[in-house]
Every structure is written in structure tokens, then in C-alpha cells.
Write a protein that holds these residues in place. Sequence first.
Motif, mmCIF file in Angstrom:
data_model
loop_
_atom_site.group_PDB
_atom_site.id
_atom_site.type_symbol
_atom_site.label_atom_id
_atom_site.label_comp_id
_atom_site.label_asym_id
_atom_site.label_seq_id
_atom_site.Cartn_x
_atom_site.Cartn_y
_atom_site.Cartn_z
ATOM 1 N N ASP A 76 0.807 -1.218 0.000
ATOM 2 C CA ASP A 76 0.000 0.000 0.000
ATOM 3 C C ASP A 76 0.837 1.263 0.000
ATOM 4 O O ASP A 76 0.356 2.330 0.340
ATOM 5 N N HIS A 77 2.082 1.174 -0.382
ATOM 6 C CA HIS A 77 2.915 2.361 -0.404
ATOM 7 C C HIS A 77 2.592 3.197 -1.645
ATOM 8 O O HIS A 77 2.283 2.660 -2.710
ATOM 9 N N PRO A 78 2.671 4.508 -1.525
ATOM 10 C CA PRO A 78 2.310 5.395 -2.641
ATOM 11 C C PRO A 78 3.062 5.081 -3.921
ATOM 12 O O PRO A 78 2.470 5.090 -4.998
ATOM 13 N N LEU A 79 4.348 4.799 -3.825
ATOM 14 C CA LEU A 79 5.129 4.526 -5.033
ATOM 15 C C LEU A 79 4.614 3.275 -5.739
ATOM 16 O O LEU A 79 4.579 3.199 -6.958
ATOM 17 N N ALA A 80 4.205 2.273 -4.955
ATOM 18 C CA ALA A 80 3.704 1.045 -5.560
ATOM 19 C C ALA A 80 2.344 1.274 -6.195
ATOM 20 O O ALA A 80 2.065 0.775 -7.284
ATOM 21 N N LEU A 112 12.077 11.114 -4.704
ATOM 22 C CA LEU A 112 12.618 9.968 -5.414
ATOM 23 C C LEU A 112 13.392 10.411 -6.654
ATOM 24 O O LEU A 112 14.506 9.936 -6.909
ATOM 25 N N THR A 113 12.817 11.328 -7.413
ATOM 26 C CA THR A 113 13.481 11.817 -8.623
ATOM 27 C C THR A 113 14.796 12.498 -8.289
ATOM 28 O O THR A 113 15.815 12.277 -8.953
ATOM 29 N N GLU A 114 14.797 13.320 -7.252
ATOM 30 C CA GLU A 114 16.019 14.014 -6.838
ATOM 31 C C GLU A 114 17.080 13.024 -6.386
ATOM 32 O O GLU A 114 18.274 13.184 -6.667
ATOM 33 N N ALA A 115 16.656 11.967 -5.680
ATOM 34 C CA ALA A 115 17.603 10.938 -5.218
ATOM 35 C C ALA A 115 18.255 10.238 -6.410
ATOM 36 O O ALA A 115 19.461 9.986 -6.409
ATOM 37 N N ILE A 116 17.461 9.911 -7.425
ATOM 38 C CA ILE A 116 17.998 9.253 -8.621
ATOM 39 C C ILE A 116 19.015 10.149 -9.307
ATOM 40 O O ILE A 116 20.101 9.696 -9.699
ATOM 41 N N LYS A 117 18.688 11.424 -9.459
ATOM 42 C CA LYS A 117 19.607 12.363 -10.113
ATOM 43 C C LYS A 117 20.902 12.506 -9.312
ATOM 44 O O LYS A 117 22.007 12.563 -9.882
ATOM 45 N N THR A 118 20.771 12.556 -7.994
ATOM 46 C CA THR A 118 21.951 12.708 -7.136
ATOM 47 C C THR A 118 22.877 11.505 -7.263
ATOM 48 O O THR A 118 24.096 11.637 -7.440
ATOM 49 N N VAL A 119 22.290 10.317 -7.188
ATOM 50 C CA VAL A 119 23.083 9.086 -7.281
ATOM 51 C C VAL A 119 23.712 8.953 -8.668
ATOM 52 O O VAL A 119 24.849 8.493 -8.808
ATOM 53 N N ALA A 120 22.975 9.360 -9.702
ATOM 54 C CA ALA A 120 23.499 9.280 -11.071
ATOM 55 C C ALA A 120 24.751 10.142 -11.237
ATOM 56 O O ALA A 120 25.630 9.817 -12.044
ATOM 57 N N LEU A 128 13.209 5.379 1.850
ATOM 58 C CA LEU A 128 12.028 4.571 2.123
ATOM 59 C C LEU A 128 11.001 4.723 1.013
ATOM 60 O O LEU A 128 10.968 5.729 0.309
ATOM 61 N N LYS A 129 10.125 3.714 0.901
ATOM 62 C CA LYS A 129 9.130 3.727 -0.168
ATOM 63 C C LYS A 129 8.070 4.812 0.001
ATOM 64 O O LYS A 129 7.371 5.138 -0.957
ATOM 65 N N ASP A 130 7.956 5.354 1.194
ATOM 66 C CA ASP A 130 6.901 6.348 1.394
ATOM 67 C C ASP A 130 7.335 7.760 1.019
ATOM 68 O O ASP A 130 6.645 8.728 1.336
ATOM 69 N N VAL A 131 8.477 7.902 0.329
ATOM 70 C CA VAL A 131 8.899 9.230 -0.107
ATOM 71 C C VAL A 131 7.974 9.733 -1.216
ATOM 72 O O VAL A 131 7.329 8.961 -1.905
ATOM 73 N N ASP A 132 7.931 11.035 -1.381
ATOM 74 C CA ASP A 132 7.120 11.599 -2.449
ATOM 75 C C ASP A 132 7.877 11.506 -3.769
ATOM 76 O O ASP A 132 9.102 11.334 -3.786
ATOM 77 N N PRO A 133 7.187 11.598 -4.897
ATOM 78 C CA PRO A 133 7.821 11.456 -6.215
ATOM 79 C C PRO A 133 8.982 12.413 -6.459
ATOM 80 O O PRO A 133 9.985 12.042 -7.064
ATOM 81 N N ASP A 134 8.860 13.652 -5.985
ATOM 82 C CA ASP A 134 9.927 14.629 -6.200
ATOM 83 C C ASP A 134 11.212 14.212 -5.491
ATOM 84 O O ASP A 134 12.313 14.367 -6.021
#
Length: 250
Positions: free
Chosen positions: A41-45, A143-151, A135-141
Motif C-alpha cells: 500500500d505504499h504510494p510509489l507502488a 525519489l526523482t532528486e535521489a535518482i539524479k543525485t546518485v546518477a 524509504l518507499k513512502d517518499v514523495d515522487p519529487d
Amino acid sequence: MLGFRGRGFGPAILSNILRLSRGVEMSTIKVMIVYDHPADDHPLARQGLRQLLSYQDELEIVGEAQHGNKVVYLALALRPDVVLLDINLPGENGIEIISELKAKLPEVNVLVFTADNEQLHVHKIIKAGALGYLLKDVDPDTLTEAIKTVARGDAYIQPCLLSRLLCEFRQMFDDNLPELPPGKFGLTQRELEIIKYIAAGQTNKEIARKLFISEKTVKNHVSSILRKMALEDRTQVAIYAYKQGLIGKR
């Protein structure tokens, strides 16, 4: 001239068309998603990771996997910039998956996300080679920022997890942990076995599968271990196991 079949365009195609129409150079971050079947039931899922990320101009979803044994194979074929990894894959050891990924594809950056941080050791995930953790309960923004940072090759740890990481490091150097041998605590053979799995970074669900018992039974054993040893959490149990030589240090 570009030709498309059918009347509808997916979000990723529409995003690319918009960028081309604006004359923006196509420079995207290639992302591979590895996740458990989205039945939680997590928002991302609920929203669907692929659909969610497809709307981001800078991101391109190059592949998905739901089983750990396919992760490295797909990554070798797809060569993503970032692997977004659900650390709680059923029947899999997420830490071992990270280690294997980094051994065979050191240029790939791993961003871990999970539904439950209580059973996992953040420092082990980082030591295995992950560059980010949230965590999976993060908001979409976020998550996107985390991906860009790691990239970019920079670390990203969700703020709410930083305190847990610092706590784990403090406990690793804590001289107040019990020094008595395991036999002095009245631990059963099954409890000693579970301690070794905890120290290896296994979740209750993973331990239950390996021992052919229910997850509830594992939880009861863990509670008993903590009570008998007068410890507060699984991290202290793991550190004690290392100090006593119950499992080799990684």
C-alpha cells in the motif's frame, strides 16, 4: 519522418516528443527498476514506479526485474546509470545483489529503497556498494532528486535514515555490549541460528524461508533473543555476533 503505430502515445514517448519540439538535447539518466510485485500500500507502488518516473524528462526507464537472480544479467545487458533496487525482494539477499552488481558493473550506481528500515542495517547496505538509501513512502519529487543525485556519483540518504546510520556506527564502537559467551545467556540452538542470520543482514521474512518456519515465529525468537541478552535492537545483536566470532566480519 517519425511514424507511430496506434493512436495513443505512452508518457515516455510524449516526453521525448516534447523535448525534441523544444530543441532540448536528449541527455537522459538510464534507470533500471528492481522491485517486489507492487501489491503493498505504499504510494510509489500504487502509482506504479515506471509510470511515475516516465514523466520525468531526465529519466529513461530501460528495464525492470522482479527477481534477484535476473538483476545482474539485465544490468549487464542494459548498462543503466542507476539501479533502483527494492532491498526486500522475496527469497533474495539484497546486500548480496548489491555486492555482485558493483563487482561486475562498478560504474553502475545503486539506489536502495525499502518499505521497512527496522530490519535492515544501513551501514551494511552502504558497505556493499549502494550510493543511496530511502524509504518507499517518499514523495515522487524526492525519489526523482535521489535518482539524479546518485546518477552524478553523489550519495543520497533520506534524512530520516541518517540518525539510524549514526546510531549504528556508534554501536559498532560501543564497549558496553555484553562480553559473555553465547552459552551464558540461555539461548536455544534455534536462537543462535537466528542470530547468525541477523548478523548476515537477513530480514525476518528471509530467515523464515530459510528455516521453514513462519515469520511470526521468527519475530518471537528475535524478541526472546533481545530480552535474554538485554539488547535494544537487531544491530546490537549483529555487532555482538561479530565480536563473539559467531559470523565472519564482512
